[in-house]
Design a protein around this motif. Structure first.
Motif, mmCIF file in Angstrom:
data_model
loop_
_atom_site.group_PDB
_atom_site.id
_atom_site.type_symbol
_atom_site.label_atom_id
_atom_site.label_comp_id
_atom_site.label_asym_id
_atom_site.label_seq_id
_atom_site.Cartn_x
_atom_site.Cartn_y
_atom_site.Cartn_z
ATOM 1 N N GLY A 68 9.351 10.544 0.474
ATOM 2 C CA GLY A 68 8.702 10.277 1.747
ATOM 3 C C GLY A 68 8.190 8.849 1.846
ATOM 4 O O GLY A 68 8.281 8.206 2.899
ATOM 5 N N GLU A 69 7.656 8.319 0.737
ATOM 6 C CA GLU A 69 7.162 6.954 0.724
ATOM 7 C C GLU A 69 8.298 5.935 0.764
ATOM 8 O O GLU A 69 8.145 4.842 1.310
ATOM 9 N N LEU A 70 9.443 6.281 0.176
ATOM 10 C CA LEU A 70 10.616 5.402 0.291
ATOM 11 C C LEU A 70 11.018 5.261 1.753
ATOM 12 O O LEU A 70 11.332 4.154 2.222
ATOM 13 N N HIS A 71 11.014 6.371 2.484
ATOM 14 C CA HIS A 71 11.332 6.324 3.915
ATOM 15 C C HIS A 71 10.292 5.505 4.678
ATOM 16 O O HIS A 71 10.630 4.744 5.591
ATOM 17 N N ARG A 72 9.017 5.652 4.311
ATOM 18 C CA ARG A 72 7.964 4.891 4.985
ATOM 19 C C ARG A 72 8.135 3.390 4.771
ATOM 20 O O ARG A 72 7.992 2.591 5.704
ATOM 21 N N ALA A 73 8.447 3.012 3.533
ATOM 22 C CA ALA A 73 8.630 1.595 3.234
ATOM 23 C C ALA A 73 9.812 1.027 4.012
ATOM 24 O O ALA A 73 9.729 -0.075 4.573
ATOM 25 N N GLN A 79 -3.348 -0.761 -8.119
ATOM 26 C CA GLN A 79 -2.260 -1.723 -7.952
ATOM 27 C C GLN A 79 -1.577 -1.584 -6.591
ATOM 28 O O GLN A 79 -0.815 -2.468 -6.197
ATOM 29 N N PHE A 80 -1.839 -0.497 -5.905
ATOM 30 C CA PHE A 80 -1.281 -0.306 -4.570
ATOM 31 C C PHE A 80 -2.278 -0.696 -3.471
ATOM 32 O O PHE A 80 -2.086 -0.357 -2.313
ATOM 33 N N ARG A 81 -3.310 -1.404 -3.876
ATOM 34 C CA ARG A 81 -4.250 -2.000 -2.921
ATOM 35 C C ARG A 81 -4.129 -3.515 -3.041
ATOM 36 O O ARG A 81 -4.577 -4.118 -4.021
ATOM 37 N N GLY A 94 0.788 -1.228 0.000
ATOM 38 C CA GLY A 94 0.000 0.000 0.000
ATOM 39 C C GLY A 94 0.820 1.277 0.000
ATOM 40 O O GLY A 94 0.275 2.366 -0.200
ATOM 41 N N ILE A 95 2.106 1.173 0.222
ATOM 42 C CA ILE A 95 2.986 2.348 0.195
ATOM 43 C C ILE A 95 3.491 2.554 -1.225
ATOM 44 O O ILE A 95 4.117 1.675 -1.804
#
Length: 363
Positions: free
Chosen positions: A22-27, A80-82, A13-14
Motif C-alpha cells: 500500500g505504501e509503494l502505491h502511495r509513493a 528515519q521516516f520523519r 514520510g511514506i
C-alpha cells in the motif's frame, strides 16, 4: 526549491518498503502528482510492485532518453521516516537513495517533455532495493526501450558508467543428527557448511581497501537445530556476491553455469542454489550522450568525472540490450544508514545539468 523539498519531506514520510504494498502505491502516486496532468501514464505491476512509464502525448515513439528513479527504500526505524533539515542537509530514509532525486527527475521531465524535439520518458519503479526485477526489469520484459537511460542514483553529479553485477546464492549442507556426546555417530552440517564457506572466502577474500574485484558477503547462516546437545543435520549460508564486468566466470553466464562454478569453489558436501542474478553494467564512456552529460555537469560547477559503483542498479537491465545507461544523481551520503541525507545545494545544479544535457542532445 521549497515546493520540491515539501514534496520530498512528504515522500520520505511514506514507509515504502517491500513488505508494504500500500505504501509503494502511495509513493508512486505522490511522485505522479508532482509530474501533474496532461501526460500519458502507462502503469505496470508485477508481484505486487507497481511502476509507471510517463510520456508526453505529443511526442510519440521510442524515448530518446529515459529518466529512471526508484521510490522504494530499505527498512528503517520510525524516526528515519520523519524528514528533518539541518543546514544544507535533508535527512531521512530515502533522502539520498533516492526519493529526492526521483522528484527532481519528475520536475525536469514535467518542464521539458513538451518542448524537446524528441520524446523522453520518466520511469518510476518501487522495487529497486529488492532486485528491480518487478520494476525496471518487468518493464523491459514488456518491451520498454530507450536510446539512453539516466538512473538518478546518488553520484554527486559524477557519471557512473560501470557498476557491478549481483549473485544471491545459498550453500546448503546436509548431515546426520546424533547426540552431542557422541559426535562421531553423526555428521555435523554446520561444520561441513563452514568449511565450504571458508573455501569460498579463500577464493574471494574480503579486500582490505576498495578494489574493483569480485567480493562475497556472508550474510547469514542458519540451522533448524535448536538443541545444544544435538549434532545439527542441516545448515544454510546466504551469500551476496558482487562482480565487475571483467569477471568472466560470472559475467554473461547462465544460472546453471554459475551454480557449477560456485559448486567447484565451495567443494564437496554442499549444494548450491542461486536465487537471483543481476548482470553488471558498462556504458561507453566515449558515447555522445556520456560526453554531453559530463559537459553539462561541468557547466554547473561540478567535475562530471567518470565513476565506478560497487553496488548494482537498474542500469543492469538495459546493458544486455545494448542500451547505454548511466547513473547520475545529486550529492549526499549515508544511504541505508541512520544518518542518510541529500545535500540540498546540489539539487538545483542537478536539475540544471539534466536540462542542459537534454536540450543539447540532437533529436
Amino acid at each position: 526549491m521549497e515546493e520540491l523539498l515539501a514534496s520530498a519531506e512528504a515522500l520520505i514520510g511514506i514507509r515504502s518498503t517491500a513488505d508494504r504494498p500500500g505504501e509503494l502505491h502511495r509513493a508512486l502516486g505522490l511522485a505522479l502528482d508532482v509530474v501533474g496532468p496532461d501526460f500519458e501514464i502507462q502503469r505496470f505491476e508485477s508481484r505486487g510492485k507497481p511502476s509507471a512509464l510517463v510520456t508526453h502525448p505529443d511526442r510519440p515513439g521510442q524515448p530518446r532518453v529515459i529518466l529512471n528513479g526508484h521510490l522504494d527504500v530499505v527498512p528503517g526505524t520510525p524516526d528515519q521516516f520523519r524528514a528533518r533539515r539541518e543546514g544544507d542537509r535533508l535527512y531521512g530514509r530515502g533522502a539520498h537513495d533516492m526519493k529526492v532525486a526521483a522528484l527532481v527527475l519528475a520536475t525536469v521531465f514535467r518542464s521539458l517533455a513538451a518542448e524537446l524535439p524528441y520524446p523522453i520518458a520518466l520511469q518510476l519503479v518501487t522495487d529497486e532495493e529488492v532486485g528491480g526485477f518487478d520494476g525496471t526489469g518487468h518493464q523491459v520484459d514488456q518491451g520498454v526501450r530507450g536510446d539512453f537511460v539516466v538512473i538518478g542514483e546518488q553520484s554527486a553529479l559524477r557519471v557512473v558508467t560501470e557498476s557491478k553485477g549481483l549473485v544471491r546464492a545459498r550453500l546448503v549442507a546436509s548431515g546426520q543428527t546424533a547426540h552431542a556426546a557422541y559426535p562421531w555417530l553423526g555428521s555435523n552440517a554446520l561444520i561441513t557448511l563452514w568449511e565450504a564457506v571458508d573455501r569460498v572466502l579463500e577464493r574471494y577474500p574480503v579486500p582490505s581497501a576498495e578494489a574493483w574485484a569480485t567480493t562475497v558477503n556472508l550474510a547469514r547462516i542458519e540451522t533448524s537445530n535448536e538443541a545444544v546437545n544435538q549434532v545439527p543435520a542441516d545448515a544454510v549460508a546466504w551469500l551476496d556476491i558482487r562482480y565487475p564486468p571483467e569477471d568472466g566466470e560470472l559475467t554473461g553466464r547462465s544460472v546453471a553455469a554459475i551454480v557449477e562454478h560456485l559448486r567447484s569453489v565451495a567443494g564437496p558436501g554442499v549444494d548450491v542454489v542461486v536465487d537471483a542474478v543481476g548482470t553488471p553494467h558498462r556504458a561507453d564512456a566515449g558515447s555522445a550522450e556520456v560526453v554531453a552529460l559530463r559537459e553539462a555537469a561541468r557547466a554547473v560547477g561540478y567535475s562530471g568525472e567518470l565513476l565506478r559503483k560497487h553496488g548494482s542498479a537498474d542500469s543492469r537491465f538495459y546493458f544486455p540490450l545494448g542500451v547505454g545507461a548511466v547513473i547520475f544523481g545529486p550529492a549526499g551520503d549515508g544511504q541505508h544508514g541512520p544518518e542518510e541525507y541529500v545535500q540540498i545545494s546540489s539539487l538545483t545544479p542537478y536539475a540544471e545539468a539534466l536540462s542542459i544535457f537534454l536540450k543539447g542532445l540532437p533529436a
